[in-house]
Design an enzyme around this catalytic site. Structure first.
Site, mmCIF file in Angstrom:
data_model
loop_
_atom_site.group_PDB
_atom_site.id
_atom_site.type_symbol
_atom_site.label_atom_id
_atom_site.label_comp_id
_atom_site.label_asym_id
_atom_site.label_seq_id
_atom_site.Cartn_x
_atom_site.Cartn_y
_atom_site.Cartn_z
ATOM 1 N N GLY A 13 0.833 -1.197 0.000
ATOM 2 C CA GLY A 13 0.000 0.000 0.000
ATOM 3 C C GLY A 13 0.869 1.249 0.000
ATOM 4 O O GLY A 13 2.098 1.166 0.079
ATOM 5 N N ASP A 39 -2.619 -12.502 4.813
ATOM 6 C CA ASP A 39 -3.986 -11.999 4.896
ATOM 7 C C ASP A 39 -4.291 -11.779 6.378
ATOM 8 O O ASP A 39 -4.486 -12.735 7.131
ATOM 9 C CB ASP A 39 -4.945 -13.013 4.293
ATOM 10 C CG ASP A 39 -6.396 -12.535 4.324
ATOM 11 O OD1 ASP A 39 -6.659 -11.441 4.872
ATOM 12 O OD2 ASP A 39 -7.273 -13.267 3.813
ATOM 13 N N TYR A 64 -8.553 -1.549 4.045
ATOM 14 C CA TYR A 64 -9.512 -1.422 2.954
ATOM 15 C C TYR A 64 -9.817 0.064 2.842
ATOM 16 O O TYR A 64 -10.374 0.653 3.772
ATOM 17 C CB TYR A 64 -10.774 -2.218 3.265
ATOM 18 C CG TYR A 64 -11.808 -2.196 2.154
ATOM 19 C CD1 TYR A 64 -12.008 -3.296 1.346
ATOM 20 C CD2 TYR A 64 -12.600 -1.067 1.922
ATOM 21 C CE1 TYR A 64 -12.956 -3.292 0.330
ATOM 22 C CE2 TYR A 64 -13.545 -1.043 0.905
ATOM 23 C CZ TYR A 64 -13.726 -2.160 0.120
ATOM 24 O OH TYR A 64 -14.656 -2.136 -0.896
ATOM 25 N N THR A 104 -7.852 6.866 10.306
ATOM 26 C CA THR A 104 -8.282 7.874 9.338
ATOM 27 C C THR A 104 -9.079 9.012 9.955
ATOM 28 O O THR A 104 -9.696 8.862 11.011
ATOM 29 C CB THR A 104 -9.164 7.198 8.264
ATOM 30 O OG1 THR A 104 -9.695 8.171 7.356
ATOM 31 C CG2 THR A 104 -10.343 6.473 8.904
ATOM 32 N N TYR A 128 -16.685 2.794 5.583
ATOM 33 C CA TYR A 128 -15.222 2.892 5.699
ATOM 34 C C TYR A 128 -14.823 3.475 7.055
ATOM 35 O O TYR A 128 -14.029 2.888 7.799
ATOM 36 C CB TYR A 128 -14.653 3.742 4.561
ATOM 37 C CG TYR A 128 -13.211 4.134 4.772
ATOM 38 C CD1 TYR A 128 -12.198 3.172 4.742
ATOM 39 C CD2 TYR A 128 -12.851 5.460 5.022
ATOM 40 C CE1 TYR A 128 -10.874 3.516 4.958
ATOM 41 C CE2 TYR A 128 -11.531 5.810 5.232
ATOM 42 C CZ TYR A 128 -10.547 4.840 5.200
ATOM 43 O OH TYR A 128 -9.243 5.189 5.420
ATOM 44 N N LYS A 132 -13.033 1.470 10.249
ATOM 45 C CA LYS A 132 -11.733 1.917 10.789
ATOM 46 C C LYS A 132 -11.858 2.233 12.280
ATOM 47 O O LYS A 132 -10.939 1.943 13.069
ATOM 48 C CB LYS A 132 -11.228 3.141 10.022
ATOM 49 C CG LYS A 132 -10.814 2.858 8.580
ATOM 50 C CD LYS A 132 -9.629 1.906 8.495
ATOM 51 C CE LYS A 132 -8.331 2.561 8.946
ATOM 52 N NZ LYS A 132 -7.172 1.639 8.809
#
Length: 300
Positions: A13, A39, A64, A104, A128, A132
């Protein structure tokens, strides 16, 4: 003395890639695992990885991040953003090592007008942000020795992000409409990576840190419209763009998306600056570095 060892998840990422690259130039040993390698949604795989590589610190950059798609793929978003951090925290607890976990600005509703502090009310607007937040909570309740770093509007020359999209569109059009009523702070992945390495070095030096939740983004606050103009100005200056791009401001309602975004998600980073003796950079400097990386890629 053997070098200190860090395990990075989500190594391909934006932040994982940048941190791995910078660590390779340091005196710290790094094992960087991509999703193909590990994973984090599989608890047994996580435990085996910690046992196999025996790191002294784990940095979780796996996430994600498809904000709109998360509304349809909620199970996958929760698996990666909530369950994965939970399994990592459990494995770190068992191994008695700390975890640095990235989160985030989207955990906030964004309805205010002053920068969010770490203890401000959480009210995510979409899957999302909710996934998070639940990942944060899983880390908090499982592992004492953790740092949660909330950041925002991440960009780099690696992977998909706003800067890459704008540079691509600039090759196809001479004018664009960009949302001008969402306020936040663009943050270069390299700047986040530098902070993560700074934190790791402090931990290895002191064997402890002021654990908890922190904000890190680069100032000053801007809008997507302002960010787009800066991208085009620097792209034109460095020869990545051949003509001046006209950027028309529009409202969020004129550009509807499946997931609602916070209108104001500026993060207050004073706690990070004070507790870790760290100077918060400017996003314009990060953008300049990224534009230069794109230019070298094109020229190369």
């Amino acid at each position: 003395m053997a070098p200190k060892k860090i395990l990075i998840t989500g190594g391909n990422g934006q932040v994982g890639f940048a941190t791995t690259r910078l660590l390779h130039d340091s005196g710290i040993s790094v094992k960087s695992l991509t999703r193909h390698d590990l994973d984090i949604c599989q608890t047994d795989d996580v435990s085996r990885a910690i046992q196999k590589y025996q790191p002294e610190l784990v940095i979780n950059c796996a996430a994600y991040t498809a904000v709109d798609r998360a509304e349809e793929e909620s199970a996958l978003a929760f698996a990666i953003n909530r369950d994965g951090p939970s399994y990592l925290a459990q494995a770190c607890q068992a191994a008695q090592i700390p975890l640095i976990h990235l989160s985030t600005d989207y955990v906030f509703a964004g309805q205010g007008s002053k920068p969010y502090q770490e203890e401000d009310e959480i009210a995510p607007l979409g899957i999302y942000g909710l996934s998070k937040w639940q990942g944060e909570e899983a880390v908090r309740t499982t592992l004492t020795e953790h740092l949660i770093i909330r950041t925002s509007w991440v960009f780099s020359s690696h992977g998909q992000n706003f800067v890459r999209t704008m540079l691509r569109l600039a090759q196809e059009r001479d004018s664009l409409s960009v949302v001008a009523d969402q306020h936040g702070c663009p943050t270069a992945a390299n700047h986040i990576a530098h902070l993560l390495i700074h934190l790791a070095e402090q931990y290895f030096s002191k064997h402890s840190l002021p654990w908890g939740t922190y904000h890190f983004c680069t100032g000053p606050a801007t809008t997507w419209h302002g960010f787009a103009n800066a991208i085009f100005d620097q792209g034109l200056e460095r020869g990545l763009i051949s003509q001046k791009i006209k950027v028309d401001p529009i409202t969020s309602s004129e550009y509807p998306t499946p997931a609602q975004r916070p209108a104001y998600s500026v993060l207050d980073c004073r706690k990070t600056a004070d507790n870790f003796n760290y100077t918060i950079p400017r996003w314009q400097d990060g953008l300049r570095e990224v534009i230069e990386e794109f230019r070298l890629t094109v020229d190369g």
